[in-house]
Design a protein around this motif. Structure first.
Motif, PDB file in Angstrom:
ATOM      1  N   GLN A 167      29.052  70.983  20.677  1.00 42.30           N
ATOM      2  CA  GLN A 167      29.052  72.400  21.024  1.00 42.30           C
ATOM      3  C   GLN A 167      30.374  72.965  20.542  1.00 42.30           C
ATOM      4  O   GLN A 167      31.433  72.586  21.017  1.00 42.30           O
ATOM      5  CB  GLN A 167      28.918  72.597  22.535  1.00 42.30           C
ATOM      6  CG  GLN A 167      27.572  72.143  23.083  1.00 42.30           C
ATOM      7  CD  GLN A 167      27.396  72.589  24.515  1.00 42.30           C
ATOM      8  OE1 GLN A 167      27.506  73.774  24.825  1.00 42.30           O
ATOM      9  NE2 GLN A 167      27.129  71.651  25.395  1.00 42.30           N
ATOM     10  N   SER A 218      25.132  79.045  17.890  1.00 41.92           N
ATOM     11  CA  SER A 218      24.831  78.929  19.317  1.00 41.92           C
ATOM     12  C   SER A 218      24.154  80.165  19.880  1.00 41.92           C
ATOM     13  O   SER A 218      23.793  80.177  21.056  1.00 41.92           O
ATOM     14  CB  SER A 218      26.110  78.636  20.102  1.00 41.92           C
ATOM     15  OG  SER A 218      26.676  77.421  19.690  1.00 41.92           O
ATOM     16  N   GLN A 251      25.436  79.731  26.215  1.00 42.64           N
ATOM     17  CA  GLN A 251      24.474  78.799  26.790  1.00 42.64           C
ATOM     18  C   GLN A 251      23.755  79.416  27.984  1.00 42.64           C
ATOM     19  O   GLN A 251      22.569  79.199  28.200  1.00 42.64           O
ATOM     20  CB  GLN A 251      25.215  77.529  27.211  1.00 42.64           C
ATOM     21  CG  GLN A 251      24.355  76.493  27.917  1.00 42.64           C
ATOM     22  CD  GLN A 251      25.195  75.354  28.446  1.00 42.64           C
ATOM     23  OE1 GLN A 251      26.075  74.840  27.784  1.00 42.64           O
ATOM     24  NE2 GLN A 251      24.945  74.962  29.678  1.00 42.64           N
ATOM     25  N   SER A 303      29.840  78.141  14.347  1.00 46.35           N
ATOM     26  CA  SER A 303      29.252  77.506  15.526  1.00 46.35           C
ATOM     27  C   SER A 303      28.844  78.538  16.569  1.00 46.35           C
ATOM     28  O   SER A 303      27.832  78.370  17.257  1.00 46.35           O
ATOM     29  CB  SER A 303      30.234  76.506  16.131  1.00 46.35           C
ATOM     30  OG  SER A 303      30.438  75.413  15.262  1.00 46.35           O
ATOM     31  N   LYS A 318      26.044  69.841  28.056  1.00 45.89           N
ATOM     32  CA  LYS A 318      25.655  71.186  28.485  1.00 45.89           C
ATOM     33  C   LYS A 318      25.976  71.339  29.971  1.00 45.89           C
ATOM     34  O   LYS A 318      25.809  70.409  30.746  1.00 45.89           O
ATOM     35  CB  LYS A 318      24.175  71.431  28.221  1.00 45.89           C
ATOM     36  CG  LYS A 318      23.797  71.352  26.753  1.00 45.89           C
ATOM     37  CD  LYS A 318      22.303  71.551  26.568  1.00 45.89           C
ATOM     38  CE  LYS A 318      21.906  71.394  25.096  1.00 45.89           C
ATOM     39  NZ  LYS A 318      22.072  70.013  24.616  1.00 45.89           N
ATOM     40  N   PHE A 350      31.229  79.562  24.291  1.00 44.58           N
ATOM     41  CA  PHE A 350      30.048  78.701  24.135  1.00 44.58           C
ATOM     42  C   PHE A 350      29.299  78.568  25.458  1.00 44.58           C
ATOM     43  O   PHE A 350      28.068  78.576  25.488  1.00 44.58           O
ATOM     44  CB  PHE A 350      30.454  77.324  23.608  1.00 44.58           C
ATOM     45  CG  PHE A 350      30.820  77.327  22.155  1.00 44.58           C
ATOM     46  CD1 PHE A 350      29.879  77.610  21.187  1.00 44.58           C
ATOM     47  CD2 PHE A 350      32.117  77.061  21.750  1.00 44.58           C
ATOM     48  CE1 PHE A 350      30.211  77.627  19.841  1.00 44.58           C
ATOM     49  CE2 PHE A 350      32.466  77.068  20.412  1.00 44.58           C
ATOM     50  CZ  PHE A 350      31.507  77.363  19.455  1.00 44.58           C
TER      51      PHE A 350
END
Length: 875
Positions: free
Chosen positions: A433, A76, A49, A72, A440, A45
């Protein structure tokens, strides 16, 4: 379209792959493959990002047991996931697009392959191939009119990769076997050779026709390439082409109009290359235009013009004025959006949309945001598989209907919440997330200063015009109709329909202060600590200075006579705010104290607030909140005493009302400070306890969905960061206000800084309401604090003690106002008066200077007031 090949990376070490090109170089071809196991899901993740919009990532998720985690990952930004047959069936039944699924075949024999691919329309993956001839055989049998086929090798090589590429399959190769510099690393596989393995050219010289485009896809010009120029482009990260006359052509080498390479790809027929570049300087064309087809048009031209205006800001330019006046720009965006909503014809809609795009793009350019940034966000949102319902907020639905829009008849009147905190529903994925409550994360050394400044922006609030449009009629009604309007709004917003009087006057009946002994004890201890700290702020004696012989200047303090203290209600009862505002007012000696706080639906007020009002000697309690309470305090009503100053936090409607009345000369009232949602910034190094850090972050996140919490991690490792994130997730889920916490976490961030100096620079830039220092030598770090409302030093000082009982005040500047304002203190309730006293000698000494300056300013009466006195000395 599919990539020419995939680069396989180890997720745990992707930031610095050994022996191969780094992520920037991989981004030029734009496609990465990596395996995700349960232990690396957080890394996946985080990787997405950091790279979404720049690199397409394909994940092997065959070892993941959770379908939710796979979904997920897709949500993402994962381009595709490689799955097992059972995973595939689950995902298809969950309505996940088959275009984003790749079936990992269970084996490599001919029968296993045929059984796996028969009856499936999804792409397939043959992994760890050892019999290349068998793969070639079934690829030929499979044909070219088929889904994509991905192949990884037990022993990868240039030959094996090229052979499967020639059959229109996509090889997957480890990053440490690849190179963008084959001349210095001939033993490795050339990325350029792989990219062109399946390319064809119909030219006698073998060159490939190449379209050069900007990041928005606008064609800049036509050139030619070959393997050598492509390799050199990848090595240098610049636009390098093959000139038919001069050989290798480094674009901009002589003119300075160089190109920063973004990506290289082939078209669908594999006979044309496309270079995406960031063009520098005057433009692509030798005629100094943006493109070889003339100047930019439409929004691209508008962006170019706006960027030029921002750099040069020519005098008289309206655009330059917009850059310098954010309030004007925001107002124009709202105005144009409303006009677009009201447009009815095709021409009107196009006209108003053009205006809105102009002002919206001006806002973007002012913030350092480009159209390319916007389009990357659009692309990222397009891959979302989890969707919110997407209904408009009630206030906008009502506005749309009022502006001629259509409705299904189920419009809801807007409710102005006392605290700007609306609980998120359990179905709302805010703050999550990969299914976890997680902030984040950004590594400051890997981001531009503009990006870091952008992520430190507070959660957006409604525009001033919108809020003031709601607040102003309320203020006008209370100002003109007094108690009647005050009661109407209290019944409307606080649902206190049985309330007959807006004021509870002292002395307060003991029945209104029935509290458990432990609560009374807690209030009394906190009350006394707050009193001691604020009493210590009193000035011992007036200031007196003899500026020259016979001239004495003095300053002395007097309490503000009448103060109104706003104590919020809403999602939490806040008796602590009553103490923080009431105790210093009492210590200062204010003659009249009025506390305002929203009543409960039955018209009563919490006994804690009544008890504190009694202890500070309040004259009355105003049973109202919001703009109506502020108006009543500012102007007074039949029952409410007018005050001279209003203090206390509140939502954006309260803040707007305070700002409005403080600027109304007829009100004659001042305020303590502007205010916004609650916030905390925690600086933690390796010595910090992860549980302590997480608890401090959550102590502010639970205030409201519009709160913001920031963690600045000083040189923490991945495992140390994960420990804090694990604690945050676990502690948040144990809270009764977890849905509100998720809403706050949605716009909260972790910044990984290299050292304490950088951490403090970022903190001072943000100017937090609460600053917590969980670092070694925390006391010494205080010297670096320039902007903060209140500082909490060391691991044993949670922000909570400042909120309640330590003695410092918790009514603090938020939303960055710590750069200009102090928190509430004894001085907030004091005004200073100066005095001058001159002897005859003093007037002789200073009179000449006074008379001369009065003469310069042509204020003759001023001059004579001194001259007449001095004249008396000679008669």
């Amino acid at each position: 379209m599919a990539s020419a090949f995939l680069t396989s990376i180890d997720l745990a070490s992707y930031a610095n792959p050994s022996g191969g090109p780094d992520l920037n170089a991989l981004g030029l071809v734009g496609h990465v493959f990596t395996k995700v196991d349960p232990a690396a899901i957080d890394d996946a993740f985080f990787y997405l990002q950091r790279t979404i919009g720049y690199i397409s990532t394909y994940f092997d998720v065959t070892s993941l047991a959770s379908i939710d985690e796979i979904v997920s990952l897709l949500d993402s930004g994962a381009a595709k996931v490689f799955v097992t047959r059972p995973q595939l069936d689950h995902l298809v039944s969950a309505n996940i697009s088959q275009e984003r699924l790749v079936l990992a075949m269970p084996g490599n024999t001919r029968d296993e392959v045929i059984n796996a691919i028969s009856g499936t329309a999804v792409d397939v993956y043959s992994h760890q191939v050892y019999d290349l001839e068998l793969v070639e055989a079934w690829l030929k049998e499979y044909g070219t009119d088929r889904p994509e086929v991905y192949v990884s090798f037990l022993e990868p090589s240039t030959d094996s990769a090229q052979r499967v590429s020639c059959l229109s399959a996509i090889p997957i190769l480890p990053v440490d076997l690849l190179t963008v510099d084959p001349k210095s690393q001939p033993q490795l596989i050339s990325v350029a050779k792989l990219l062109l393995a399946n390319a064809t050219s119909d030219r006698p010289d073998g060159l490939f026709t190449t379209i050069v485009a900007d990041e928005r896809g606008v064609a800049l010009g036509l050139v030619y390439s070959n393997e050598e120029s492509v390799s050199e482009s990848l090595r240098t990260g610049r636009g390098v082409y093959q000139s038919r006359k001069r050989g290798l052509w480094y674009k901009g080498e002589s003119s300075g109009d160089i190109q920063e390479l973004v990506s290289i790809s082939l078209d669908c027929d594999h006979d044309c290359l496309r270079f995406i570049v960031k063009q520098k300087g005057r433009g692509f064309c030798h005629l100094a235009t943006a493109t070889c087809f003339g100047q930019y048009r439409g929004v691209s031209r508008l962006q170019q013009t706006l960027q030029e205006r921002k750099e040069s800001t020519p005098e008289g330019s309206y655009t330059a004025r917009l850059f310098n006046d954010s309030k004007l720009l925001n107002a124009k965006i709202i105005e144009e959006a409303n006009e677009l909503c009201e447009a009815n014809t095709k021409s009107e809609t196009a006209f108003e949309a053009a205006d809105l795009i102009y002002f919206a793009l001006t806002k973007c350019v002012a913030a350092g945001v480009t159209l390319e940034d916007v389009e990357r966000n659009l692309d990222a949102k397009s891959v979302k598989v989890k969707r919110r319902r997407g209904d408009a907020k009630p206030q906008y639905t009502a506005q749309a209907v009022g502006a001629g829009g259509q409705s299904n008849g189920n419009t809801t009147e807007e409710v102005i919440k006392e605290a700007a905190s609306v609980s998120k529903s359990q179905a709302d994925p805010a703050g999550l997330q990969g299914g976890r409550i997680q902030m984040k994360r950004y590594i400051t050394s890997e981001e531009s200063p503009q990006t870091i400044e952008a992520v430190l922006q507070r959660p957006s609030q409604r525009s001033g015009e919108q809020v003031m449009g709601i607040v102003r009629p309320i203020i006008d009604a209370v100002k003109s109709r007094g108690d009647a309007a005050l009661l109407e709004y209290t019944k409307k917003f606080d649902k206190a329909t049985s309330l007959s009087s807006p004021v509870l006057s002292a002395p307060f009946h003991p029945s209104l202060m029935q509290l458990p002994p432990e609560t009374i004890q807690a209030i009394d201890i906190s009350f006394e600590n707050i009193r001691k700290f604020h009493a210590a702020q009193k000035e011992d004696r007036p200031l007196s200075v003899e500026t020259m012989p016979g001239v004495v200047c003095s300053r002395f303090a007097r309490a503000i006579e009448r103060v109104g203290l706003y104590v919020p209600g809403g999602t939490a009862v806040l008796p602590s705010s009553a103490m923080m505002l009431g105790v210093p007012a009492m210590v200062a000696g204010c003659k009249k104290i009025v506390i305002a706080s929203p009543p409960r639906p039955d018209g009563s007020i919490t006994p804690e607030i009544v008890y504190i009002a009694h202890k500070v000697g309040a004259e009355s309690i105003l049973l109202a909140g919001g703009a109506q309470a502020v108006a009543a305090l500012a102007y007074g009503t039949e029952s409410v005493s007018k005050v001279d100053k209003i203090l206390g936090p509140g939502n954006q409607f309260v803040t707007a009302a305070k700002m409005f009345v403080s600027n109304d000369t007829s009100a004659g009232v001042s305020i303590d400070m502007p205010a916004g949602p609650s916030e905390v910034l925690v600086i933690a190094d390796a010595s910090a306890n992860p549980a302590f850090v997480a608890s401090d972050l959550l102590s502010q996140a639970e205030h409201g969905v519009d709160s913001q919490v920031i963690l600045i991690a000083v040189d923490l490792t991945q495992s140390q960061l994960t420990a804090i994130e694990d604690e945050l997730h676990a502690q948040a889920n144990a809270l009764p206000r977890v849905d509100i916490v998720r809403g706050a976490i949605e716009h909260s961030v972790t910044l990984v800084a290299k050292d304490i100096v950088e951490a403090m620079r970022l903190s001072n830039l943000y100017a937090p309401e609460h600053l917590i220092l969980q670092v070694q030598n925390a006391e010494g770090v205080v010297a670096l604090v320039e902007n903060a409302g209140s500082v909490f030093i060391g691991e044993w000082t949670p922000e909570s003690v400042g909120d309640y009982s330590a003695g410092v005040n918790h009514s603090l500047p938020t939303y960055g106002y710590a750069k200009q304002y102090s928190g509430v203190n004894l001085g907030s309730y004091i005004k200073h008066i100066t005095s001058s006293q001159l002897t005859l000698e003093g007037l002789r000494n200073v009179g000449g200077a006074v008379m001369q300056l009065a003469k310069v300013e042509e204020l003759e009466a001023h001059r004579r007031a001194v001259g007449i006195r001095l004249g008396e000395l000679y008669y």
